[in-house]
Write a protein that holds these residues in place. Structure first.
Motif: not given
Length: 133
Positions: A112-122, A33-36, A54-64, A29-31
């Motif tokens: 970014m760390l808090i976002e990836t933690l919360l998105c991953g947990a969700f 998102g980076a291409i997009l 937008y990179s925070l959004i991509v990281h959140g989606c990848a972690s989700l 998903w990160l790859a």
């Protein structure tokens, strides 16, 4: 004579670790998102100043997505596996950014760390509830 189905003879690959499978899917998903983001920068009307958001959004989606896969594969405690995946993903991204561009720790790093933690947990909570009994 009966036709031979060659696809039946191919062994299936199954990752035993939910964390490893989640990291793999998060990387995919990160790859994507980076291409997009790259195509939006090159051929779209997006400015470079908008890239951090937008990179925070991509990281959140990848972690989700990684948390979803991790929670689904674990079958129990989806929030735990998804959250641990989010932390591992965030630390991996932090390590790569430090090694590639010598980026230090800042407020954006903790965001970014808090976002990836919360998105991953969700994602893990959603993923564990989609597993069929």
């Amino acid at each position: 004579m009966k036709p031979i189905n060659a696809m039946k003879n191919v062994p299936k690959v199954h990752m035993a670790s939910p964390m490893l499978a989640g990291i793999l899917y998060a990387s995919i998903w990160l790859a994507l998102g980076a291409i997009l983001l790259s195509t939006m920068l090159r051929w779209g009307s997006m400015q470079e100043t908008q890239l951090p958001l937008y990179s925070l959004i991509v990281h959140g989606c990848a972690s989700l997505a990684g948390g979803f896969v991790s929670g689904r594969r674990s079958g129990m405690r989806g929030w735990y596996y998804g959250g641990m995946l989010g932390i591992a993903y965030g630390l991996l991204i932090l390590l790569v950014s430090f090694l590639s561009t010598n980026t230090g720790i800042s407020g954006r790093t903790f965001t970014m760390l808090i976002e990836t933690l919360l998105c991953g947990a969700f994602g893990g909570m959603i993923g564990v509830n989609t597993k069929r009994s």
